[in-house]
Every structure is written in C-alpha cells, then in structure tokens.
Design an enzyme around this catalytic site. Structure first.
Site, PDB file in Angstrom:
ATOM      1  N   HIS A  59      -2.743   7.505   2.506  1.00  0.00           N
ATOM      2  CA  HIS A  59      -3.275   6.200   2.102  1.00  0.00           C
ATOM      3  C   HIS A  59      -4.676   6.045   2.686  1.00  0.00           C
ATOM      4  CE1 HIS A  59      -3.795   2.096   1.171  1.00  0.00           C
ATOM      5  NE2 HIS A  59      -3.558   1.632   2.377  1.00  0.00           N
TER       6      HIS A  59
ATOM      7  N   CYS B  47       0.811  -1.220   0.000  1.00  0.00           N
ATOM      8  CA  CYS B  47       0.000   0.000   0.000  1.00  0.00           C
ATOM      9  C   CYS B  47       0.847   1.274   0.000  1.00  0.00           C
ATOM     10  CB  CYS B  47      -0.944   0.013   1.194  1.00  0.00           C
ATOM     11  SG  CYS B  47      -2.074  -1.387   1.202  1.00  0.00           S
TER      12      CYS B  47
ATOM     13  N   ASN C 132     -10.113   0.551   0.389  1.00  0.00           N
ATOM     14  CA  ASN C 132      -8.645   0.560   0.346  1.00  0.00           C
ATOM     15  C   ASN C 132      -8.198  -0.060  -0.977  1.00  0.00           C
ATOM     16  OD1 ASN C 132      -5.917   0.067   0.645  1.00  0.00           O
ATOM     17  ND2 ASN C 132      -6.091  -0.798   2.708  1.00  0.00           N
TER      18      ASN C 132
HETATM   19  O1  UT7 Z   1      -3.639  -0.983   3.574  1.00  0.00           O
HETATM   20  C1  UT7 Z   1      -2.956  -1.578   4.615  1.00  0.00           C
HETATM   21  C2  UT7 Z   1      -3.359  -0.986   5.841  1.00  0.00           C
HETATM   22  N1  UT7 Z   1      -4.482  -1.691   6.429  1.00  0.00           N
HETATM   23  C3  UT7 Z   1      -5.073  -1.128   7.430  1.00  0.00           C
HETATM   24  O2  UT7 Z   1      -4.736  -0.027   7.759  1.00  0.00           O
HETATM   25  C4  UT7 Z   1      -6.109  -1.876   8.231  1.00  0.00           C
HETATM   26  C5  UT7 Z   1      -5.865  -1.588   9.676  1.00  0.00           C
HETATM   27  N2  UT7 Z   1      -6.834  -2.222  10.576  1.00  0.00           N
HETATM   28  C6  UT7 Z   1      -8.093  -1.817  10.641  1.00  0.00           C
HETATM   29  O3  UT7 Z   1      -8.506  -0.917   9.940  1.00  0.00           O
HETATM   30  C7  UT7 Z   1      -8.976  -2.451  11.678  1.00  0.00           C
HETATM   31  O4  UT7 Z   1      -8.181  -3.226  12.564  1.00  0.00           O
HETATM   32  C8  UT7 Z   1     -10.070  -3.331  11.045  1.00  0.00           C
HETATM   33  C9  UT7 Z   1     -11.095  -2.442  10.356  1.00  0.00           C
HETATM   34  C10 UT7 Z   1      -9.483  -4.319  10.080  1.00  0.00           C
HETATM   35  C11 UT7 Z   1     -10.817  -4.114  12.139  1.00  0.00           C
HETATM   36  O5  UT7 Z   1     -11.344  -3.226  13.111  1.00  0.00           O
HETATM   37  P1  UT7 Z   1     -11.188  -3.553  14.657  1.00  0.00           P
HETATM   38  O6  UT7 Z   1     -11.855  -2.476  15.391  1.00  0.00           O
HETATM   39  O7  UT7 Z   1      -9.721  -3.783  14.913  1.00  0.00           O
HETATM   40  O8  UT7 Z   1     -12.056  -4.868  14.799  1.00  0.00           O
HETATM   41  P2  UT7 Z   1     -11.618  -6.334  15.267  1.00  0.00           P
HETATM   42  O9  UT7 Z   1     -10.798  -6.986  14.211  1.00  0.00           O
HETATM   43  O10 UT7 Z   1     -11.047  -6.254  16.650  1.00  0.00           O
HETATM   44  O11 UT7 Z   1     -13.018  -7.066  15.347  1.00  0.00           O
HETATM   45  C12 UT7 Z   1     -14.006  -6.640  16.293  1.00  0.00           C
HETATM   46  C13 UT7 Z   1     -15.242  -7.487  16.106  1.00  0.00           C
HETATM   47  C14 UT7 Z   1     -14.952  -8.980  16.114  1.00  0.00           C
HETATM   48  O12 UT7 Z   1     -16.051  -9.614  16.774  1.00  0.00           O
HETATM   49  P3  UT7 Z   1     -15.916 -10.154  18.300  1.00  0.00           P
HETATM   50  O13 UT7 Z   1     -14.749 -11.111  18.260  1.00  0.00           O
HETATM   51  O14 UT7 Z   1     -15.617  -8.908  19.089  1.00  0.00           O
HETATM   52  O15 UT7 Z   1     -17.227 -10.761  18.541  1.00  0.00           O
HETATM   53  C15 UT7 Z   1     -14.966  -9.357  14.660  1.00  0.00           C
HETATM   54  O16 UT7 Z   1     -15.336 -10.698  14.448  1.00  0.00           O
HETATM   55  O17 UT7 Z   1     -15.843  -7.209  14.824  1.00  0.00           O
HETATM   56  C16 UT7 Z   1     -16.037  -8.427  14.126  1.00  0.00           C
HETATM   57  N3  UT7 Z   1     -15.900  -8.174  12.694  1.00  0.00           N
HETATM   58  C17 UT7 Z   1     -16.924  -7.840  11.893  1.00  0.00           C
HETATM   59  N4  UT7 Z   1     -18.229  -7.664  12.154  1.00  0.00           N
HETATM   60  C18 UT7 Z   1     -19.010  -7.315  11.118  1.00  0.00           C
HETATM   61  C19 UT7 Z   1     -14.767  -8.211  11.949  1.00  0.00           C
HETATM   62  N5  UT7 Z   1     -15.060  -7.909  10.683  1.00  0.00           N
HETATM   63  C20 UT7 Z   1     -16.384  -7.682  10.613  1.00  0.00           C
HETATM   64  C21 UT7 Z   1     -17.265  -7.316   9.580  1.00  0.00           C
HETATM   65  N6  UT7 Z   1     -18.567  -7.145   9.868  1.00  0.00           N
HETATM   66  N7  UT7 Z   1     -16.841  -7.118   8.305  1.00  0.00           N
END
Ligand code: UT7
Length: 319
Positions: free
Chosen positions: A246, A113, A276
């Site tokens: 980005h 990225c 993204n």
């Molecule tokens: O281009 C390269 C750079 N990439 C990035 O910058 C990405 C960086 N990371 C992020 O943007 C975030 O970490 C994410 C958007 C990927 C995830 O957000 P988060 O606040 O870190 O969520 P999480 O992974 O901790 O997940 C929280 C909850 C989980 O459920 P439980 O375990 O708390 O019950 C996930 O299973 O959200 C759930 N979850 C979803 N729910 C609905 C994960 N993905 C989804 C989804 N829809 N698509």
C-alpha cells in the site's frame, strides 16, 4: 483449482498536481515538508463528475484487454472502495452496468486502504471453490471528495484513481496464499465519522486520522502479515521477487522492506507520483510494474494493504 492474474489495468484522472500547487491553492504546507515526511511529490485529483465507477470502468477495460477477455465474460465483479458513487447500489453494480456485463455476481468490499487485497483474496476463494471462473477485481477511489481541504495534516496525503485485475481459474498457481486481519478496537484512528440521516449529514463527513497511531500500527502489522502469508506458502518474506505495498508513506514502505530483508530494488513505489489512493494504490502500482516489464511471468509477488478499521492483509502470488 487455482486462480491466476491474467490482466491488469489502471487509471489516474487529470494531470499530476504538485505539492507546490497545493501550497499555491492556500494550504499552509510546503514541498519540503510533504516530501520529507511522506515521499509524496504529486497526486491526481478527479474532475467534476468523475466517479469511482467511471474510473473503475476505464481501469477494468484495460485489464480485460490485457487478459484477452470481453466485458461480458467475468462471472464475478468485486469493487473495493470507500468512496462509492452512491450509498447504494454498489459501485460494482454500476461498473457492471457500464461494462454491459449481465448476470455476474457483483458487490463492493469495504476495507478502506486494504480493500483491494481483501477483494482479491475473496475472489481467489470464489474461484478455488469452483463456483466462479473469471473475476474482475477493482480498487477505485475519489478520496479528494472526503478530504477536509482546511486540514493540512491529511489533505496533502491522498489522491484519486482506479486499478483493476482479471483473475481466472487455472490448473497451476496463481495465488499461493492470503491473510486478512482487522482490529475493530482501533476504529477511531482513521475514519469518516459521519452518516446520512433524514436527508442531512450527521456527524463529520471528512476523513479524520491520528497520523502517528496509524503509522505505528501500519509498520507493526505489515511486516508480520508479510511473514505470515509467505510462511503459509512455504517461503520466507525475503524470498519474494517483488513487494507491492500500500502506498501511503515512503517511510512505512521502507520500514517494511527492511524488516522483510528485501533489497530496495524489489519494491514497487508509486507513492511519490500517486499519493495515497487508498484501495486503488496496490492495483495501480501492480499495473505499473507489470506494464513496464519489471514484474515478469513466474515471479513471486507479495501485495500488502493496511488501513481504516483497522484492517490489513496480504496476497502472495506467482505471476
Ligand atoms: O492509508 C492509510 C494509512 N495512512 C497512513 O499510513 C498515514 C500514516 N501517518 C503518516 O504517514 C504520518 O503520521 C503523517 C505523514 C500523517 C504525519 O507525519 P508526522 O511525522 O507524524 O507529523 P505530525 O503529524 O506529528 O506533525 C508534525 C508537525 C506538526 O507541527 P508542530 O505541531 O510540530 O508544530 C504539524 O502541524 O508537522 C505539521 N504538519 C505539517 N506541516 C506542513 C502537519 N501536516 C503538515 C503539512 N505541511 N501538510
């Protein structure tokens, strides 16, 4: 010798695909979750047969037209991509062939990225050395093909597209400074950990990400590389006219903006409509703000990328 951006172009395939449409396709997600956690509302997905080089060609032709340059004029073509058409030859060579350009230096850059800011910084150094005069620099990606559509934590985040700039030798700046970094101890937090071996896929051919680790790293490095790049040009990061970061997550962008002491109106945001698009995200956002008149001649613009590797970097320029 300096290098100035004289043209920008962009291409997004197909129609916007909403979060609700993804949920309707059977992904266990919701518009509310995606918007709250990422700011993403839409993304574009390439159609069958729509490749990185094809999208790069469309974006490039638009950038060349803005620069008033014919396709045979660039003597340097760099494509930043992690989703090349082939393992080899490079997407840059495929783009060169499609454009009908002969003899230019052409190669790909792989920095995921942050690939576009790497490619732009490299092109600046080629031009400032005097070896090249007219560069075409492209970010082009079809991440939809490396997503595991069963994994809701990643598949809702990415989109496809291409963005391009033309960079030319000039007597006045131009690009003011750049900074590029990597931390190879972090390869595991964002990767496609597979390879082609003896006609088969070895390992895993899908994008895997430790979202929170990537998030924390991104927030940490983006503000510091902004300051580093601006200091190298004798400025404070809060003095830039525009930040074009980005486009991965609105929360990362907001955190960077606050750390830089920038007003909200000085940041170009496309993540809500593009998702993204990896190496394409920065040139797509730049092109949008140039074409709608927000970014004007003489203004100082900071481009920033961050991604797998872990890699990150920034380029500061006077438009
Ligand atoms: O281009 C390269 C750079 N990439 C990035 O910058 C990405 C960086 N990371 C992020 O943007 C975030 O970490 C994410 C958007 C990927 C995830 O957000 P988060 O606040 O870190 O969520 P999480 O992974 O901790 O997940 C929280 C909850 C989980 O459920 P439980 O375990 O708390 O019950 C996930 O299973 O959200 C759930 N979850 C979803 N729910 C609905 C994960 N993905 C989804 C989804 N829809 N698509």
């Amino acid at each position: 010798m300096f290098a100035r951006i004289t043209g920008t172009g962009g291409y997004l395939p197909g129609s916007p695909v909403s979060n609700d449409e993804l949920a309707a396709r059977g992904i266990d997600t919701s518009d509310a979750w995606i918007v709250e956690r990422t700011g993403i509302r839409f993304r574009h997905l390439a159609g069958e047969g729509e490749t990185a080089s094809r999208m790069a060609e469309i974006a490039s032709r638009a950038a060349l037209e803005m620069a008033g340059m014919t396709a045979d004029e660039p003597d340097l073509i760099i494509v930043a991509t992690s989703t090349p058409d082939y393992i080899f030859p490079s997407t840059a060579c495929m783009l060169q062939g499609a454009l009908g350009n002969k003899g230019a230096t052409a190669f790909d850059v792989q920095a995921v990225c942050s690939g576009f800011v790497h490619a732009l910084a490299i092109a600046d150094k080629f031009i400032c050395s005097g070896s090249h005069k007219k560069a075409l620099i492209v970010g082009a990606e079809v991440f939809s093909r490396i997503l595991d559509w069963r994994e809701r934590g990643t598949c809702v985040l990415f989109g496809d597209g291409a963005g391009a700039v033309v960079l030319e030798a000039a007597d006045t700046p131009g690009i003011l400074s750049s900074a590029l970094h990597a931390d190879g101890s972090q390869v595991g937090i964002l990767s496609v950990p597979g390879q082609i071996h003896g006609g088969k896929v070895w390992g895993d051919p899908f994008l895997r990400m430790e979202g929170q680790a990537v998030f924390k790293n991104a927030v940490r490095v983006l503000a510091s590389v902004a300051e580093e790049c601006c200091q190298a040009a004798g400025m404070r990061s809060g003095d830039v006219d525009w930040l074009v970061p980005h486009q991965a997550n609105i929360r990362i962008i907001e955190s960077t903006r606050k750390k830089m002491n920038l007003a909200p109106g000085k940041v170009v945001i496309t993540v809500d409509r593009h998702g993204n698009t990896s190496a394409a995200s920065v040139p797509l956002a730049l092109n949008e703000a140039v074409r709608d008149g927000r970014i004007r001649r003489g203004q100082r613009v900071l481009l920033e990328g961050v991604g797998g590797g872990f890699t990150w970097g920034a380029v500061l320029f006077a438009f």
